[in-house]
Design a protein around this motif. Structure first.
Motif, mmCIF file in Angstrom:
data_model
loop_
_atom_site.group_PDB
_atom_site.id
_atom_site.type_symbol
_atom_site.label_atom_id
_atom_site.label_comp_id
_atom_site.label_asym_id
_atom_site.label_seq_id
_atom_site.Cartn_x
_atom_site.Cartn_y
_atom_site.Cartn_z
ATOM 1 N N VAL A 126 0.836 -1.201 0.000
ATOM 2 C CA VAL A 126 0.000 0.000 0.000
ATOM 3 C C VAL A 126 0.872 1.253 0.000
ATOM 4 C CG1 VAL A 126 -1.596 1.361 1.408
ATOM 5 C CG2 VAL A 126 -2.021 -1.079 1.047
ATOM 6 N N ASN A 127 1.892 1.278 0.822
ATOM 7 C CA ASN A 127 2.778 2.450 0.875
ATOM 8 C C ASN A 127 3.508 2.661 -0.442
ATOM 9 O OD1 ASN A 127 2.103 3.076 3.524
ATOM 10 N ND2 ASN A 127 3.714 1.775 4.388
ATOM 11 N N THR A 128 3.907 1.561 -1.097
ATOM 12 C CA THR A 128 4.596 1.681 -2.385
ATOM 13 C C THR A 128 3.634 2.165 -3.463
ATOM 14 O OG1 THR A 128 6.018 -0.165 -1.710
ATOM 15 C CG2 THR A 128 6.112 0.500 -4.011
ATOM 16 N N CYS A 129 2.380 1.752 -3.401
ATOM 17 C CA CYS A 129 1.380 2.260 -4.340
ATOM 18 C C CYS A 129 1.224 3.771 -4.183
ATOM 19 C CB CYS A 129 0.039 1.568 -4.113
ATOM 20 S SG CYS A 129 -0.025 -0.150 -4.687
ATOM 21 N N LYS A 130 1.240 4.246 -2.949
ATOM 22 C CA LYS A 130 1.113 5.688 -2.710
ATOM 23 C C LYS A 130 2.311 6.440 -3.282
ATOM 24 C CE LYS A 130 -1.779 5.200 1.411
ATOM 25 N NZ LYS A 130 -1.862 5.335 2.882
ATOM 26 N N ARG A 131 3.511 5.894 -3.112
ATOM 27 C CA ARG A 131 4.701 6.517 -3.695
ATOM 28 C C ARG A 131 4.628 6.489 -5.219
ATOM 29 N NH1 ARG A 131 9.681 4.823 -3.555
ATOM 30 N NH2 ARG A 131 9.287 2.653 -2.993
ATOM 31 N N SER A 132 4.059 5.426 -5.741
ATOM 32 C CA SER A 132 3.954 5.281 -7.191
ATOM 33 C C SER A 132 3.054 6.346 -7.797
ATOM 34 C CB SER A 132 3.423 3.886 -7.548
ATOM 35 O OG SER A 132 4.320 2.880 -7.114
ATOM 36 N N LEU A 168 -4.806 -6.522 -3.761
ATOM 37 C CA LEU A 168 -4.934 -5.749 -5.000
ATOM 38 C C LEU A 168 -6.113 -4.786 -4.944
ATOM 39 C CD1 LEU A 168 -4.127 -8.539 -7.615
ATOM 40 C CD2 LEU A 168 -2.634 -6.689 -6.851
ATOM 41 N N LYS A 169 -7.164 -5.145 -4.221
ATOM 42 C CA LYS A 169 -8.270 -4.205 -4.026
ATOM 43 C C LYS A 169 -7.788 -2.955 -3.302
ATOM 44 C CE LYS A 169 -12.180 -7.451 -4.005
ATOM 45 N NZ LYS A 169 -13.256 -8.054 -3.171
ATOM 46 N N ARG A 170 -6.889 -3.130 -2.352
ATOM 47 C CA ARG A 170 -6.323 -1.977 -1.634
ATOM 48 C C ARG A 170 -5.520 -1.095 -2.593
ATOM 49 N NH1 ARG A 170 -5.247 -2.764 3.797
ATOM 50 N NH2 ARG A 170 -4.612 -0.557 3.732
ATOM 51 N N GLY A 171 -4.740 -1.733 -3.447
ATOM 52 C CA GLY A 171 -3.976 -0.967 -4.430
ATOM 53 C C GLY A 171 -4.872 -0.237 -5.404
ATOM 54 N N ALA A 172 -5.941 -0.897 -5.851
ATOM 55 C CA ALA A 172 -6.869 -0.278 -6.802
ATOM 56 C C ALA A 172 -7.541 0.945 -6.188
ATOM 57 C CB ALA A 172 -7.916 -1.295 -7.246
ATOM 58 N N GLU A 173 -7.846 0.883 -4.904
ATOM 59 C CA GLU A 173 -8.458 2.035 -4.219
ATOM 60 C C GLU A 173 -7.546 3.257 -4.265
ATOM 61 O OE1 GLU A 173 -9.209 0.628 -0.309
ATOM 62 O OE2 GLU A 173 -10.966 -0.570 -0.873
ATOM 63 N N ILE A 174 -6.239 3.016 -4.225
ATOM 64 C CA ILE A 174 -5.271 4.118 -4.277
ATOM 65 C C ILE A 174 -5.137 4.660 -5.693
ATOM 66 C CG2 ILE A 174 -2.817 4.684 -3.976
ATOM 67 C CD1 ILE A 174 -2.831 2.500 -1.733
ATOM 68 N N PHE A 175 -5.110 3.761 -6.683
ATOM 69 C CA PHE A 175 -4.845 4.168 -8.062
ATOM 70 C C PHE A 175 -6.063 4.757 -8.768
ATOM 71 C CE2 PHE A 175 -1.189 0.938 -8.278
ATOM 72 C CZ PHE A 175 -0.257 1.922 -8.057
ATOM 73 N N GLU A 176 -7.247 4.244 -8.481
ATOM 74 C CA GLU A 176 -8.446 4.633 -9.227
ATOM 75 C C GLU A 176 -8.692 6.140 -9.274
ATOM 76 O OE1 GLU A 176 -12.409 2.957 -9.129
ATOM 77 O OE2 GLU A 176 -11.544 0.986 -8.649
ATOM 78 N N PRO A 177 -8.607 6.858 -8.147
ATOM 79 C CA PRO A 177 -8.901 8.298 -8.198
ATOM 80 C C PRO A 177 -7.953 9.087 -9.097
ATOM 81 C CG PRO A 177 -8.927 7.496 -5.927
ATOM 82 C CD PRO A 177 -8.349 6.413 -6.766
ATOM 83 N N HIS A 178 -6.804 8.502 -9.417
ATOM 84 C CA HIS A 178 -5.792 9.194 -10.227
ATOM 85 C C HIS A 178 -5.766 8.688 -11.671
ATOM 86 C CE1 HIS A 178 -4.184 10.933 -6.512
ATOM 87 N NE2 HIS A 178 -4.340 9.734 -5.988
ATOM 88 N N LYS A 206 -10.954 -10.054 -12.664
ATOM 89 C CA LYS A 206 -12.404 -10.065 -12.565
ATOM 90 C C LYS A 206 -12.845 -9.998 -11.100
ATOM 91 C CE LYS A 206 -13.635 -10.318 -16.911
ATOM 92 N NZ LYS A 206 -14.291 -9.156 -17.554
ATOM 93 N N ALA A 207 -12.121 -10.685 -10.229
ATOM 94 C CA ALA A 207 -12.474 -10.687 -8.810
ATOM 95 C C ALA A 207 -12.211 -9.334 -8.164
ATOM 96 C CB ALA A 207 -11.690 -11.776 -8.081
ATOM 97 N N VAL A 208 -11.130 -8.669 -8.536
ATOM 98 C CA VAL A 208 -10.843 -7.335 -8.002
ATOM 99 C C VAL A 208 -11.887 -6.350 -8.509
ATOM 100 C CG1 VAL A 208 -9.163 -5.441 -7.954
ATOM 101 C CG2 VAL A 208 -8.382 -7.811 -7.753
ATOM 102 N N GLY A 209 -12.265 -6.483 -9.787
ATOM 103 C CA GLY A 209 -13.364 -5.704 -10.328
ATOM 104 C C GLY A 209 -13.126 -4.213 -10.392
ATOM 105 N N SER A 210 -11.929 -3.825 -10.804
ATOM 106 C CA SER A 210 -11.592 -2.401 -10.868
ATOM 107 C C SER A 210 -10.931 -2.076 -12.197
ATOM 108 C CB SER A 210 -10.631 -2.028 -9.727
ATOM 109 O OG SER A 210 -10.069 -0.752 -9.937
ATOM 110 N N PRO A 211 -11.222 -0.900 -12.778
ATOM 111 C CA PRO A 211 -10.499 -0.487 -13.992
ATOM 112 C C PRO A 211 -9.025 -0.222 -13.717
ATOM 113 C CG PRO A 211 -11.846 1.318 -13.158
ATOM 114 C CD PRO A 211 -12.236 0.103 -12.369
ATOM 115 N N SER A 212 -8.643 -0.210 -12.462
ATOM 116 C CA SER A 212 -7.248 0.012 -12.089
ATOM 117 C C SER A 212 -6.499 -1.283 -11.815
ATOM 118 C CB SER A 212 -7.158 0.925 -10.854
ATOM 119 O OG SER A 212 -7.481 2.255 -11.197
ATOM 120 N N CYS A 213 -7.089 -2.427 -12.177
ATOM 121 C CA CYS A 213 -6.404 -3.721 -12.029
ATOM 122 C C CYS A 213 -6.612 -4.523 -13.301
ATOM 123 C CB CYS A 213 -6.942 -4.483 -10.824
ATOM 124 S SG CYS A 213 -6.095 -6.052 -10.511
#
Length: 305
Positions: A126-132, A168-178, A206-213
């Motif tokens: 999660v922290n690396t996703c935020k840095r990304s 990956l759902k946690r990562g998608a939550e970080i990436f989606e707004p951007h 499909k299980a994550v269900g996000s345009p960011s994954c």
């Protein structure tokens, strides 16, 4: 995640084959993006043309643009200084080039793994996703590579899969707004890696269900792990957001192995793909000769229309 060092020493047999590919490259090497573009958007990485352009990142980007390449791929972006990230982003904008993938690199994720479900690995991810997100803004990036890591052999496969999906759902939550997309890369480097096949990656997306994954379909790895490239791409196409290139065996430029890249590129073009194809492979020959052979190989493989 320590990315593999895939530029190997070159054998004389491969070198001779690449020299044949490289004949007549001198005229092609001077083509500009606007006058002789490729049909598809191939993205070199830093170091691929150092023989011609030297070590400076800006000079390397300018050389890529001069050869008709419209994008860059830089796995190691997160490890670069903020100053270099800004220079890369500014130069890409000036040259009219796009940024391809960089790696969400939070450490040695080849062995520490999201499959374990352990909080320390989730927190690191999660922290690396935020840095990304911050790095992506500097270079106007859209895609970032994620590898879940190794199997956790003490847990059932379904439980490991569940742990990966939740992380990956946690990562998608970080990436989606951007508007950023993490692309999952199934790999062939070792059987210890959890993510190895396109259908497995499809099910997880499909299980994550996000345009960011989505899926990063690396043609080299998928040829090694499962073959049947075009039918498998067709089955998973809705979840493929990024493609990488490398011939097999050898992981060098198209035309040096067994993959019919003209046919593969033709299929990708006919699907209406407007994304980037990352050139994640080594050069068969060293120095300027190898760089010229590489450009010629792409000109040849790109002639599918």
């Amino acid at each position: 995640m320590k990315r593999r060092n895939f530029i190997k020493n070159i054998g004389l047999g491969s070198a001779a084959a690449a020299f044949t590919v490289g004949q007549g490259i001198e005229a092609l090497a001077a083509d500009k993006i606007e006058s002789n573009p490729f049909n598809l958007d191939y993205a070199p990485h830093f170091g691929m043309f150092k023989g011609h352009s030297g070590d400076d990142l800006v000079d390397q980007l300018k050389f890529m643009a001069d050869q008709g390449f419209r994008s860059l791929e830089d796995n190691g972006l997160l490890g670069r200084s903020v100053e270099d990230q800004n220079r890369i982003g500014q130069t890409l904008e000036q040259l009219g080039m796009r940024m391809g993938v960089f790696v969400v690199d939070g450490g040695d994720n080849w062995k520490v793994s999201l499959t374990t479900g352990k909080q320390e690995f989730i927190d690191n991810f999660v922290n690396t996703c935020k840095r990304s997100v911050e790095a992506a803004k500097r270079v106007n990036a859209t895609w970032a590579t994620v590898v879940p890591g190794f199997f956790e052999r003490r847990l059932p496969l379904g439980v490991q899969t569940g742990h990966v999906i939740e992380a990956l759902k946690r990562g998608a939550e970080i990436f989606e707004p951007h508007g950023l997309v993490m692309v999952l890369e199934p790999l062939s480097d070792t059987p210890e890696l959890f993510l190895r096949h396109s259908d497995q990656s499809f099910a997880i997306c499909k299980a994550v269900g996000s345009p960011s994954c989505k899926i990063l379909y690396d043609i080299y790895h998928m040829q090694r792990n499962e073959g049947n490239l075009i039918p498998n791409m067709e089955l998973c196409w809705d979840e493929i957001a990024y493609i990488q290139i490398g011939d097999n065996p050898g992981r060098k430029e198209p035309g040096t192995g067994e993959i019919n890249y003209q046919n593969v590129f033709k299929y990708i073009d006919e699907k209406g793909y407007k994304g980037i194809l990352g050139m994640e492979h080594g050069n068969t020959l060293r120095g300027k000769e190898g760089e010229q052979a590489l450009i010629a190989a792409y000109r040849k493989a790109d002639q599918f229309k």
